[in-house]
Design an enzyme around this catalytic site. Structure first.
Site, short mmCIF file in Angstrom:
data_model
loop_
_atom_site.label_atom_id
_atom_site.label_comp_id
_atom_site.label_asym_id
_atom_site.label_seq_id
_atom_site.Cartn_x
_atom_site.Cartn_y
_atom_site.Cartn_z
N ASP A 99 0.82 -1.21 0.00
CA ASP A 99 0.00 0.00 0.00
C ASP A 99 0.86 1.26 0.00
O ASP A 99 0.56 2.23 -0.71
CB ASP A 99 -0.90 0.02 1.24
N HIS A 124 -3.05 4.85 4.88
CA HIS A 124 -3.17 5.73 3.72
C HIS A 124 -3.11 7.21 4.10
O HIS A 124 -2.48 8.02 3.40
CB HIS A 124 -4.48 5.44 2.99
#
Length: 307
Positions: A241, A264
Site C-alpha cells: 500500500d 493511507h
C-alpha cells in the site's frame, strides 16, 4: 541514460470494486513521456481526467482515492503500487466506475496485466524525486518518515494485538536494490476483521469484500481456507500500500520510508510535508550511467530483468 517507460499496448480487465461492490471495466493505455499516471472517468460526460497528485487525495479511511471537479476514483493504491514496482512512468487508466477493481486484494493481478503487454522504453530521462533531508509526520503513536537513500527501501511495523497476526512477522524492511517487487511484495493481500464488517458496510465501505479478495480474520484466526501467501503477508501488504500511496507524488522516490502503524492517511500526509519543504527534495535524472548509485543500479537491474 535511465529512461521513462510506458506500456507497449492497451490492456483491459473487468472486476468488482471492493468498497462500492460495482462491476468495473478498466483499460490501461500507453502514454507519452512526462504524462505520468492519469486516471480517467470515462463513464462521465465529458470524461474527467484525474492526474496523480497528493493534494487531490481524498477519503483515506480504507483506501486512497483522487477527486477532481466532483469526480472521484477510489482504491487506486494497488494499481499504483504495481505501476511503481514495475517502473511504469506514463499510463492512462480508463475506468467506467468510481473505483479501481479489487481483483484478489493484492497487486499481483495488475502485475500480470502489465507484464502481459510488456513495456516500451521512451526517449526521455526518468525523473526521480530524491529526498535530500529527513522529514517526519507524527500522529499519536503513529509515525512515518522519509530519509535520504540512493534507492528505494521501505521499513514498516504493525501492531494489532491479534493472535494470528502476532504469530507472523510484524516488522520488516524491503530494499529493492536486492529484492523483487513481483516476487517479494505484489502477492500480499489486503486484510480485515469480521467484527468490523457491519460497521464498514454501514459506512458504505467493503460492499464487495469477500474471502476471494481479502484475508479475513475472526477474533482468533485467518478464515481463508488457503491460509497466507507469505509468512509476513500482513505487514507486507502495508508495504505494498505504501508503495502505491507514495507513487501518487508523480515520480519514483529515492528514499528510505520508515513507518509505524501508518496507513493511507499518514502516507499522504508525509508526501505533503515533503513537498512543502523545498529544501527536502529535488527532481533528478541519470543521463550518465557512470554516476548511477550502486543501490539504485541494483534496484533498476532487478526491475528491468523481471518486469
Amino acid at each position: 541514460m535511465i529512461r521513462q517507460r510506458t506500456l507497449k499496448a492497451v490492456v483491459k480487465a473487468t472486476g468488482i470494486g471492493l468498497h462500492g461492490g460495482r462491476r468495473v471495466e478498466m483499460i490501461l493505455r500507453p502514454a507519452a513521456p512526462d504524462t505520468g499516471i492519469v486516471f480517467r472517468r470515462v463513464d462521465l460526460d465529458p470524461p474527467v481526467e484525474l492526474p496523480c497528485d497528493p493534494y487531490a487525495v481524498v477519503d483515506t479511511r480504507m483506501c486512497s482515492g483522487l477527486q477532481k471537479d466532483g469526480a472521484k476514483i477510489g482504491t487506486v493504491e494497488h494499481l499504483m503500487s504495481a505501476l511503481s514496482g514495475l517502473g511504469v512512468d506514463n499510463c492512462y487508466v480508463d475506468v467506467d466506475a468510481p473505483e479501481i477493481p479489487i481483483f484478489d486484494g493484492s497487486a499481483a493481478p495488475f502485475v500480470f496485466l502489465l507484464q502481459s503487454v510488456g513495456f516500451e522504453v521512451q526517449n526521455a530521462p526518468k525523473r526521480f524525486l530524491r529526498v535530500k533531508k529527513a522529514v517526519e509526520y507524527v500522529e499519536g503513536d503513529k509515525y512515518v518518515r522519509l530519509l535520504p537513500y540512493d534507492g528505494f527501501k521501505l521499513s514498516f511495523a504493525i501492531h494489532f494485538n491479534h493472535p494470528a497476526i502476532d504469530n507472523t512477522a510484524t516488522d520488516i524492511t524491503v530494499d529493492f536494490a536486492s529484492q523483487q517487487y513481483a516476487r517479494d511484495v505484489a502477492r500480499a493481500r489486503t486484510f480485515g476483521f469480521v467484527q468490523d464488517l457491519e460497521v464498514l458496510i454501514g459506512m458504505g465501505l467493503a460492499q464487495g469484500g469477500s474471502l476471494d479478495n481479502a484475508i479475513v480474520l475472526d477474533e482468533y484466526k485467518v478464515l481463508n481456507a488457503d491460509g497466507l501467501r507469505y509468512d509476513d503477508e500482513f505487514v507486507k501488504h502495508k508495504i505494498l500500500d505504501a508503495i502505491g500511496d507514495l507513487y501518487l507524488c508523480g515520480h519514483p522516490l529515492l528514499a528510505h520510508y520508515v513507518a509505524n502503524k501508518a496507513g493511507h492517511a499518514l502516507n499522504n500526509q508525509i508526501l505533503r510535508v515533503l513537498l512543502e519543504d523545498k529544501d527536502a527534495w529535488e527532481i533528478v535524472t541519470f543521463e550518465d550511467d557512470a554516476v548511477l548509485p550502486e543501490t539504485l543500479r541494483g534496484q533498476l537491474t532487478i526491475q528491468m530483468a523481471f518486469a
